[in-house]
Design an enzyme around this catalytic site. Sequence first.
Site, PDB file in Angstrom:
ATOM      1  N   CYS A   1     -15.392  -5.463  12.799  1.00 42.07           N
ATOM      2  CA  CYS A   1     -15.446  -7.045  13.656  1.00 42.07           C
ATOM      3  C   CYS A   1     -15.955  -8.003  12.407  1.00 42.07           C
ATOM      4  O   CYS A   1     -16.553  -7.431  11.449  1.00 42.07           O
ATOM      5  CB  CYS A   1     -16.125  -6.984  14.849  1.00 42.07           C
ATOM      6  SG  CYS A   1     -15.662  -5.544  16.043  1.00 42.07           S
TER       7      CYS A   1
ATOM      8  N   LYS B   1      -7.364  -7.118   8.959  1.00 38.71           N
ATOM      9  CA  LYS B   1      -6.953  -7.176   7.390  1.00 38.71           C
ATOM     10  C   LYS B   1      -7.941  -5.985   6.725  1.00 38.71           C
ATOM     11  O   LYS B   1      -7.588  -5.630   5.838  1.00 38.71           O
ATOM     12  CB  LYS B   1      -7.286  -8.379   6.987  1.00 38.71           C
ATOM     13  CG  LYS B   1      -7.324  -8.598   5.619  1.00 38.71           C
ATOM     14  CD  LYS B   1      -5.763  -8.860   5.249  1.00 38.71           C
ATOM     15  CE  LYS B   1      -5.330  -8.875   3.762  1.00 38.71           C
ATOM     16  NZ  LYS B   1      -4.132  -8.301   3.330  1.00 38.71           N
TER      17      LYS B   1
HETATM   18  C1  F6R Z   1      -0.459  -3.013   5.012  1.00 38.12           C
HETATM   19  C2  F6R Z   1      -1.833  -3.141   4.676  1.00 38.12           C
HETATM   20  C3  F6R Z   1      -2.807  -2.081   4.897  1.00 38.12           C
HETATM   21  C4  F6R Z   1      -3.920  -1.978   3.928  1.00 38.12           C
HETATM   22  C5  F6R Z   1      -4.920  -0.945   4.014  1.00 38.12           C
HETATM   23  C6  F6R Z   1      -5.770  -0.937   3.025  1.00 38.12           C
HETATM   24  O1  F6R Z   1       0.114  -4.114   4.785  1.00 38.12           O
HETATM   25  O2  F6R Z   1      -2.384  -4.421   4.145  1.00 38.12           O
HETATM   26  O3  F6R Z   1      -2.110  -0.845   5.021  1.00 38.12           O
HETATM   27  O4  F6R Z   1      -3.218  -1.636   2.571  1.00 38.12           O
HETATM   28  O5  F6R Z   1      -5.467  -1.158   5.188  1.00 38.12           O
HETATM   29  O6  F6R Z   1      -6.673  -1.965   2.847  1.00 38.12           O
HETATM   30  P1  F6R Z   1      -7.420  -2.186   1.585  1.00 38.12           P
HETATM   31  O7  F6R Z   1      -6.400  -2.432   0.305  1.00 38.12           O
HETATM   32  O8  F6R Z   1      -8.210  -3.418   1.646  1.00 38.12           O
HETATM   33  O9  F6R Z   1      -8.403  -0.885   1.196  1.00 38.12           O
END
Ligand code: F6R
Length: 588
Positions: free
Chosen positions: A2, A583
């Site tokens: 969060c 995200k």
């Molecule tokens: C898909 C997406 C997720 C991220 C994953 C890793 O579009 O965005 O699969 O790639 O959660 O996130 P990071 O790159 O921030 O470690």
Amino acid sequence: MCGIVGVVCKENCCDYIFKGLRRVQYRGYDSVGICQKAGESIQIDKTKGLIDKLIEKTKPLKGAQVAMGHTRWATHGEVNEENAHPIAGKNQQWVIVHNGIIENYSSLISQLQKEGEIAKTQTDSEAIALLLSLNNFEDPIKNMLWAKRQLKGSYAFCAVKKQDKNCLYAAKYKSPLYAYCNGEIAMVASDPICFPQGDYYKLEDGQMCKVSDGKIVFYDNDGNIIYPSKQKYKKISSDCDKDGYQHYMLKEIYQTPEALARLAKNFLNTNFDKLKKVKFNKVKLIGCGSAYHSCLIGAEYFKKYLKTDAEAAYASEFRYSSEIINSKTLCIFVSQSGETADTIAAAEKAIKKHAKIVVLTNVLHSTLASLGQFVFPISAGSEIAVASTKAYSCQVAGLYLLVMALKGERSFYQSVRNVAQLSKTLEKFFINMSDFAQDIYQKNKIYFIGKGCDYITALEAALKLKEISYINCWAMPAGELKHGTLSLIERNTPVIVISTNKSVDDKVMNSALEAKSRGAKLYLISYNPPQENQLENFAFCLSLPKCCQPLKSILAIIPMQLLSYNVSILKGLNPDMPRNLAKSVTVE
Ligand code: F6R
């Protein structure tokens, strides 16, 4: 996982919280809430849904000089108003907002119940509020210290005590927490992008702070005052404007050329001498989701151009695998946010095994970056939409440049030119995918096939489409279709064929036609338009512009990202905020 924000200031504290919450929404957006405190009066407002809804229902509390807010991605307990934060302990003695997971919450709650503290929510976080309320130490820091010692798991939490003056308290363990003070406004937050202009502090695991009018006091794990002035960081700006685009996702896809050009320039100015001296006999590339897909492509680069044993792994698997990792292993961790809990835990494991740690990330002040011996920025610029687009392309290009830097100077300079050229090619290659989207958006299953790197593009394309359209999407190596999955092909089932490698083009076509014979509707993304007599087999053919072989995967994913975006829009969804997702996945 969060987002939390807390502020102590003379006036308008709600504004700081709402502004901050918008910026940490990438960490979750199931529900949102705010607590305002004026003297001993506490007002809590919360709601399921997005910040605008909260703003609508929140009346500023007269005289409030303390406030804290929370945007939630549910881990324990349904998404509803009751489980939204802030969460109050008994009689609102203490109120908290929490990011992380309290792993021992269930035993804590049953223990607390015996002492008369009854949980009112289904959340793990309530254990913190109840623990804080259990004792009435004169110094609230003692409550914090005592509560902290009972907790297992991860947390960044912010708390206010009803009978206290204008203060808020915060503690950090394995979830990010930052603090800011400019003499008038003092704040804490999950991400420094919540703060106004200026430098800020990064709390370390075990540390706490007391935020009061224009002042922050920091404490170590034992409650001793510390002075972490040396941990000041420069503020990173966040690109929070949609610049006329309807959604961040579209804007971010269109920003890919400038991001790639920036990446090429930054790599050109990077010194790889130290990395070149590292001796390794095996490479592991580790990430989650799209970052894992870029690792898959990175592993191909290592094998092809450096003839090195290389393999990609999901961070969530790597952290528990019995993989042999030692000082001769080069572990490359790829993450847009640098805050993905599984990737961080995987890096910690690799560090314990004495592997050499390389980090490729978009956020240089992230936890993951702080663990790397060699840290390279992917230079994508801020990515707000949940679905990764430009960051994915920059990860792939970054891994390519890294491999070429290790190969030798000539190869490296050529690779920088290739990325710069790709950036130029892309500028003219944002085609309209709306007809294609129109054709598939009502389907309930879609298949993507390809061979080699095109299979990896198929994996990424399927992930992108499923996450923002909620259509069941599958990626298959083209040759595997006939070993089981073909039985799922029905009349007009869409099969999207990605074929960018001339040497296996015929093989991919064979698999596509096998699907077509069973009723599939074929769509083609390729460099080689099909022969005249083959054209009728495809409902849609997209020819990609010329590009060097190693970067074709980037060129091929762009139309797939645009397709996903268009499908999401046609379905009336918000591509920036797909259901159930966030995200940055900062919990296991
Ligand atoms: C898909 C997406 C997720 C991220 C994953 C890793 O579009 O965005 O699969 O790639 O959660 O996130 P990071 O790159 O921030 O470690």
